[in-house]
Scaffold this motif. Structure first.
Motif, PDB file in Angstrom:
ATOM      1  N   ARG A   7       0.823  -1.208   0.000  1.00 35.38           N
ATOM      2  CA  ARG A   7       0.000   0.000   0.000  1.00 35.38           C
ATOM      3  C   ARG A   7       0.858   1.261   0.000  1.00 35.38           C
ATOM      4  O   ARG A   7       0.530   2.241  -0.673  1.00 35.38           O
ATOM      5  CB  ARG A   7      -0.932  -0.001   1.206  1.00 35.38           C
ATOM      6  CG  ARG A   7      -1.942  -1.150   1.196  1.00 35.38           C
ATOM      7  CD  ARG A   7      -2.905  -1.062   2.357  1.00 35.38           C
ATOM      8  NE  ARG A   7      -3.770   0.104   2.250  1.00 35.38           N
ATOM      9  CZ  ARG A   7      -4.629   0.491   3.199  1.00 35.38           C
ATOM     10  NH1 ARG A   7      -4.719  -0.201   4.318  1.00 35.38           N
ATOM     11  NH2 ARG A   7      -5.374   1.561   3.027  1.00 35.38           N
ATOM     12  N   VAL A   8       1.959   1.250   0.753  1.00 36.85           N
ATOM     13  CA  VAL A   8       2.799   2.453   0.823  1.00 36.85           C
ATOM     14  C   VAL A   8       3.435   2.735  -0.540  1.00 36.85           C
ATOM     15  O   VAL A   8       3.458   3.884  -0.987  1.00 36.85           O
ATOM     16  CB  VAL A   8       3.869   2.302   1.907  1.00 36.85           C
ATOM     17  CG1 VAL A   8       4.836   3.489   1.870  1.00 36.85           C
ATOM     18  CG2 VAL A   8       3.223   2.204   3.282  1.00 36.85           C
ATOM     19  N   SER A   9       3.917   1.693  -1.208  1.00 37.09           N
ATOM     20  CA  SER A   9       4.500   1.903  -2.535  1.00 37.09           C
ATOM     21  C   SER A   9       3.469   2.472  -3.506  1.00 37.09           C
ATOM     22  O   SER A   9       3.786   3.312  -4.361  1.00 37.09           O
ATOM     23  CB  SER A   9       5.061   0.587  -3.080  1.00 37.09           C
ATOM     24  OG  SER A   9       6.316   0.296  -2.494  1.00 37.09           O
ATOM     25  N   GLY A  10       2.217   2.020  -3.385  1.00 39.01           N
ATOM     26  CA  GLY A  10       1.147   2.571  -4.217  1.00 39.01           C
ATOM     27  C   GLY A  10       0.933   4.055  -3.959  1.00 39.01           C
ATOM     28  O   GLY A  10       0.721   4.839  -4.894  1.00 39.01           O
ATOM     29  N   GLU A  11       1.001   4.454  -2.699  1.00 35.75           N
ATOM     30  CA  GLU A  11       0.854   5.865  -2.363  1.00 35.75           C
ATOM     31  C   GLU A  11       2.019   6.697  -2.889  1.00 35.75           C
ATOM     32  O   GLU A  11       1.837   7.812  -3.385  1.00 35.75           O
ATOM     33  CB  GLU A  11       0.741   6.024  -0.834  1.00 35.75           C
ATOM     34  CG  GLU A  11      -0.595   5.578  -0.267  1.00 35.75           C
ATOM     35  CD  GLU A  11      -1.727   6.459  -0.797  1.00 35.75           C
ATOM     36  OE1 GLU A  11      -1.795   7.642  -0.414  1.00 35.75           O
ATOM     37  OE2 GLU A  11      -2.514   5.958  -1.620  1.00 35.75           O
ATOM     38  N   LEU A  12       3.243   6.139  -2.786  1.00 39.44           N
ATOM     39  CA  LEU A  12       4.405   6.865  -3.300  1.00 39.44           C
ATOM     40  C   LEU A  12       4.292   7.088  -4.803  1.00 39.44           C
ATOM     41  O   LEU A  12       4.623   8.163  -5.318  1.00 39.44           O
ATOM     42  CB  LEU A  12       5.684   6.093  -2.971  1.00 39.44           C
ATOM     43  CG  LEU A  12       6.068   6.015  -1.490  1.00 39.44           C
ATOM     44  CD1 LEU A  12       7.266   5.096  -1.301  1.00 39.44           C
ATOM     45  CD2 LEU A  12       6.360   7.402  -0.916  1.00 39.44           C
ATOM     46  N   ARG A  13       3.804   6.063  -5.513  1.00 43.61           N
ATOM     47  CA  ARG A  13       3.612   6.227  -6.960  1.00 43.61           C
ATOM     48  C   ARG A  13       2.571   7.301  -7.245  1.00 43.61           C
ATOM     49  O   ARG A  13       2.727   8.104  -8.179  1.00 43.61           O
ATOM     50  CB  ARG A  13       3.191   4.892  -7.591  1.00 43.61           C
ATOM     51  CG  ARG A  13       4.342   3.917  -7.801  1.00 43.61           C
ATOM     52  CD  ARG A  13       3.938   2.763  -8.687  1.00 43.61           C
ATOM     53  NE  ARG A  13       2.967   1.896  -8.031  1.00 43.61           N
ATOM     54  CZ  ARG A  13       3.290   0.863  -7.245  1.00 43.61           C
ATOM     55  NH1 ARG A  13       4.565   0.580  -7.018  1.00 43.61           N
ATOM     56  NH2 ARG A  13       2.367   0.122  -6.689  1.00 43.61           N
ATOM     57  N   ALA A  14       1.524   7.344  -6.450  1.00 47.15           N
ATOM     58  CA  ALA A  14       0.479   8.348  -6.659  1.00 47.15           C
ATOM     59  C   ALA A  14       1.011   9.766  -6.447  1.00 47.15           C
ATOM     60  O   ALA A  14       0.574  10.715  -7.099  1.00 47.15           O
ATOM     61  CB  ALA A  14      -0.691   8.076  -5.719  1.00 47.15           C
ATOM     62  N   TYR A  15       1.984   9.895  -5.530  1.00 53.80           N
ATOM     63  CA  TYR A  15       2.599  11.197  -5.282  1.00 53.80           C
ATOM     64  C   TYR A  15       3.749  11.499  -6.247  1.00 53.80           C
ATOM     65  O   TYR A  15       4.317  12.590  -6.210  1.00 53.80           O
ATOM     66  CB  TYR A  15       3.128  11.259  -3.841  1.00 53.80           C
ATOM     67  CG  TYR A  15       2.051  11.425  -2.798  1.00 53.80           C
ATOM     68  CD1 TYR A  15       1.209  12.537  -2.805  1.00 53.80           C
ATOM     69  CD2 TYR A  15       1.883  10.470  -1.796  1.00 53.80           C
ATOM     70  CE1 TYR A  15       0.229  12.691  -1.839  1.00 53.80           C
ATOM     71  CE2 TYR A  15       0.908  10.617  -0.828  1.00 53.80           C
ATOM     72  CZ  TYR A  15       0.086  11.726  -0.849  1.00 53.80           C
ATOM     73  OH  TYR A  15      -0.886  11.882   0.098  1.00 53.80           O
ATOM     74  N   GLY A  16       4.099  10.533  -7.090  1.00 55.60           N
ATOM     75  CA  GLY A  16       5.198  10.743  -8.026  1.00 55.60           C
ATOM     76  C   GLY A  16       6.555  10.761  -7.361  1.00 55.60           C
ATOM     77  O   GLY A  16       7.472  11.457  -7.818  1.00 55.60           O
ATOM     78  N   VAL A  17       6.715   9.981  -6.293  1.00 58.70           N
ATOM     79  CA  VAL A  17       7.956   9.951  -5.523  1.00 58.70           C
ATOM     80  C   VAL A  17       8.624   8.596  -5.691  1.00 58.70           C
ATOM     81  O   VAL A  17       7.956   7.554  -5.720  1.00 58.70           O
ATOM     82  CB  VAL A  17       7.669  10.223  -4.024  1.00 58.70           C
ATOM     83  CG1 VAL A  17       8.929  10.043  -3.180  1.00 58.70           C
ATOM     84  CG2 VAL A  17       7.124  11.638  -3.855  1.00 58.70           C
ATOM     85  N   GLY A  18       9.944   8.604  -5.770  1.00 58.38           N
ATOM     86  CA  GLY A  18      10.688   7.349  -5.837  1.00 58.38           C
ATOM     87  C   GLY A  18      10.726   6.768  -7.233  1.00 58.38           C
ATOM     88  O   GLY A  18      10.477   7.456  -8.228  1.00 58.38           O
TER      89      GLY A  18
END
Length: 312
Positions: free
Chosen positions: A74-85
């Motif tokens: 879930r955290v990786s999904g959120e990071l992708r949504a924020y365009g981070v990493g």
């Protein structure tokens, strides 16, 4: 033992089981490659240290071959949504807990070796994991048009971009982590895991002082081939070997490491039964050679391979 990630983890698991059954009271020290490490979204990632830790703890996802069992993302999904990493480099939620802990302790001023002791104390691993160095030594890959961090070349591009060479940033000024030189000097035997010869074992050997310690130790240095019948056991080490002009064969990797008696690394080298024809050439180079089953299909076959390595 000098070790990279997945192959080293499986071999270490077998070595631990063999030692527990046959050499009680013995200590296993694993000197682990840190060249794959990196900072990502503010977190210090140490893939090889974590792969070994999870495997020895029984927490590794055996189906995927990496990461924690029962992971969510879930955290990786959120990071992708924020365009981070890096959207192609997925970290599991449980795994992120490890990275947060490591990063927190590093920012408190603790060296990586002490941080690793803290993190691994959670489980009864039966092995002490020691990073090869406390300094940041990261492997970069030279490709046409520039260079990439090893993880981008390996994970995103699957080693499909022809590598022109490898550079370990910071290796010239790095020093072995506390315990590394002592472990080598005091060892009864030094094992070289069936890990990537170029970017795992090669990175460890590139840290000033480690080659000299291996040359000076009274222990025999025994390596296990990561190549069986001309093919890599796991991963894309063939792409790394090609970049440095070494053939993908058990024989060629042995000669690449070289005989300790001639200034190289090895006293002995294990190849698979399928590569038994290479034994005379390896022996002629001054390396004791033996053909045994190398496939680590389960903990039992891994333990038998460890027994064979110690027997040599």
């Amino acid at each position: 033992m000098l070790s990279g990630g997945v192959g080293g983890a499986r071999f270490l698991r077998g070595l631990r089981e063999h030692v527990r059954s046959n050499l009680p009271g013995s200590q296993i020290n694993a000197i682990v490659n840190t060249g794959d490490d990196m900072w990502l979204t503010g977190l210090r990632i140490a893939p090889d240290l974590d792969s070994i830790m999870y495997t020895l703890a029984g927490e590794n996802d055996e189906t995927r071959g990496w990461g924690r069992v029962g992971e969510t993302e879930r955290v990786s999904g959120e990071l992708r949504a924020y365009g981070v990493g890096w959207p192609w480099f997925t970290l599991g939620d449980l795994d992120i807990g490890t990275h947060i802990t490591r990063s927190h302790l590093l920012r408190e001023g603790q060296p990586l070796s002490a941080v690793t002791d803290h993190i691994t104390a959670r489980w009864d691993l039966g092995v002490r994991l020691v990073p090869a160095t406390d300094q940041e030594v990261e492997t970069h890959v030279l490709v046409e048009g520039g260079e990439l961090h090893f993880q981008e070349w390996w994970t995103r591009h699957r080693a499909s971009l022809p590598a022109l060479g490898f550079v370990q940033r910071g290796v010239e000024t790095a020093t072995p982590a506390p315990g590394v030189l002592e472990a080598i000097a005091e060892a009864d035997v030094v094992l070289v895991a069936p890990s990537n010869p170029v970017v795992s074992i090669g990175t460890i050997l590139g840290i000033p002082g480690i080659r000299a310690a291996l040359a000076a130790t009274s222990a025999r240095v025994v390596g296990v081939s990561p190549i069986i019948a001309g093919s890599v056991v796991r991963g894309m080490a063939d792409a790394c070997l090609a970049a440095i002009g070494v053939e993908t064969s058990a024989e060629a990797v042995a000669l690449h490491y070289g005989a300790r008696s001639a200034g190289g690394l090895l006293d002995a080298w294990l190849v698979d039964n399928a590569d038994a024809a290479a034994l005379p050439t390896i022996e002629a180079a001054g390396i004791t050679a033996c053909a045994v089953p190398l496939w680590m299909r389960d903990p039992g076959t891994s333990a038998r391979l460890a027994a064979d390595a110690l027997a040599v």
